[in-house]
Design an enzyme around this catalytic site. Sequence first.
Site, PDB file in Angstrom:
ATOM      1  N   ASN A  64       0.829  -1.269  -0.002  1.00  0.00           N
ATOM      2  CA  ASN A  64       0.038   0.062  -0.040  1.00  0.00           C
ATOM      3  C   ASN A  64       0.986   0.932   0.039  1.00  0.00           C
ATOM      4  OD1 ASN A  64      -1.635   2.355   0.856  1.00  0.00           O
ATOM      5  ND2 ASN A  64      -3.008   0.973   1.554  1.00  0.00           N
ATOM      6  N   TYR A  81      -7.939  -3.552  -2.296  1.00  0.00           N
ATOM      7  CA  TYR A  81      -7.976  -2.621  -1.076  1.00  0.00           C
ATOM      8  C   TYR A  81      -9.105  -2.367  -0.586  1.00  0.00           C
ATOM      9  CZ  TYR A  81      -7.590   2.002   1.302  1.00  0.00           C
ATOM     10  OH  TYR A  81      -7.571   2.997   2.279  1.00  0.00           O
ATOM     11  N   ASN A 108      -7.156  -4.324   5.676  1.00  0.00           N
ATOM     12  CA  ASN A 108      -7.579  -3.498   6.702  1.00  0.00           C
ATOM     13  C   ASN A 108      -8.034  -4.385   7.946  1.00  0.00           C
ATOM     14  OD1 ASN A 108      -7.005  -0.675   6.671  1.00  0.00           O
ATOM     15  ND2 ASN A 108      -8.280  -0.468   4.632  1.00  0.00           N
ATOM     16  N   GLU A 116      -3.835   1.736  -3.047  1.00  0.00           N
ATOM     17  CA  GLU A 116      -4.058   3.343  -2.722  1.00  0.00           C
ATOM     18  C   GLU A 116      -3.071   4.201  -3.598  1.00  0.00           C
ATOM     19  OE1 GLU A 116      -5.503   5.318   0.910  1.00  0.00           O
ATOM     20  OE2 GLU A 116      -4.240   3.842   1.983  1.00  0.00           O
ATOM     21  N   ASP A 154       3.232   4.859   5.002  1.00  0.00           N
ATOM     22  CA  ASP A 154       2.948   4.245   6.331  1.00  0.00           C
ATOM     23  C   ASP A 154       2.897   2.612   6.288  1.00  0.00           C
ATOM     24  OD1 ASP A 154       0.283   4.207   4.677  1.00  0.00           O
ATOM     25  OD2 ASP A 154      -0.958   4.829   6.654  1.00  0.00           O
ATOM     26  N   HIS A 155       2.913   2.213   5.124  1.00  0.00           N
ATOM     27  CA  HIS A 155       2.947   0.604   5.086  1.00  0.00           C
ATOM     28  C   HIS A 155       4.341   0.255   4.466  1.00  0.00           C
ATOM     29  CE1 HIS A 155      -1.518  -0.457   5.065  1.00  0.00           C
ATOM     30  NE2 HIS A 155      -1.704   1.146   5.043  1.00  0.00           N
ATOM     31  N   ASP A 183      -4.112  -4.673   1.073  1.00  0.00           N
ATOM     32  CA  ASP A 183      -4.369  -4.240   2.423  1.00  0.00           C
ATOM     33  C   ASP A 183      -5.752  -4.228   2.632  1.00  0.00           C
ATOM     34  OD1 ASP A 183      -4.831  -2.531   4.532  1.00  0.00           O
ATOM     35  OD2 ASP A 183      -4.570  -0.834   3.682  1.00  0.00           O
TER      36      ASP A 183
END
Length: 295
Positions: free
Chosen positions: A16, A122, A183, A44, A283-284, A181
């Site tokens: 991501n 995603y 989540n 993303e 951030d990943h 991802d």
Amino acid sequence: MVGTVDSAQLTVVSFNVNGVRASRRRGFDRWLVGRDADVIGLQELRCPVDEVGEFPGYTASFDVGSIPGRNGVAILTRVPPAAVRTWVSHPPKARGLGAYATHGRYIEVDLADEPVTVACLYLPKGGLPAELQRPGSMREKPDGGAKYQRKTDFLAGFARELDRNRLAAKRAGREFLLLGDLNIAHVEHDVTNWRPARKMEGFLPEEREWLTAQLSPRRLVDVVRRLHGDRPGPLTWWSWAGESFTKDVGWRIDHQLATPGLASRARWVQVDKEPSPDERLSDHAPLVVGYERSP
């Protein structure tokens, strides 16, 4: 750390990028050349078609979606794929997913050099159910559980769609691999501070139960957990805030789920976590798995 390429292996990445343009400014292209993977699923992208850019050495199949600055998925392959399917070209059949068809959340390709269908997802982040929302203790304004219900509905529909796509690959003589991802962190080893996380989106009991229901020795295998074993990590996401990255306080919400035949050929897993916060691409961090190629 970046490994060397082994022609006897298929190196697959899920990453991501949290905005491909921003990730490129931070050094994504250098990482791409150094990693030299065979297949890379990106989530993303968060940009329009004309700003996705090129990926030298790869064929890029992507769906940026219709929501400006949101979502967008891609699969990069060394060898041009035999087929590409998005929810625009092949609308999802499961009830409840039609509203997401143009959102750039799912793409799959049939590899030309391996009998494998690779999908990239995603999944919506979601939110908390209404009974867990406390005004003043949340980063976002309470919404009465609307985002939670949105994710719950998506999960119900996607379970049916995932089954359908997995079986379609099987009928075509292909293994199936879901990257993305999701989540959702599945087990306690996937979250550093798992006790408080039980009341946080992404680690709610019902989300974890959903992921458990997708996994079985005959359907899909959590390749990363199988390789890493029953111990903490490997983490793939850390907040930008504070010292989460430095102290390695994070979550594993990025996954590679494979059909049993392909899962049995998985040999190693690595997370390309950068040496310092200043070097972060997103951030990943990229989640990398090496698979033996088919005989």
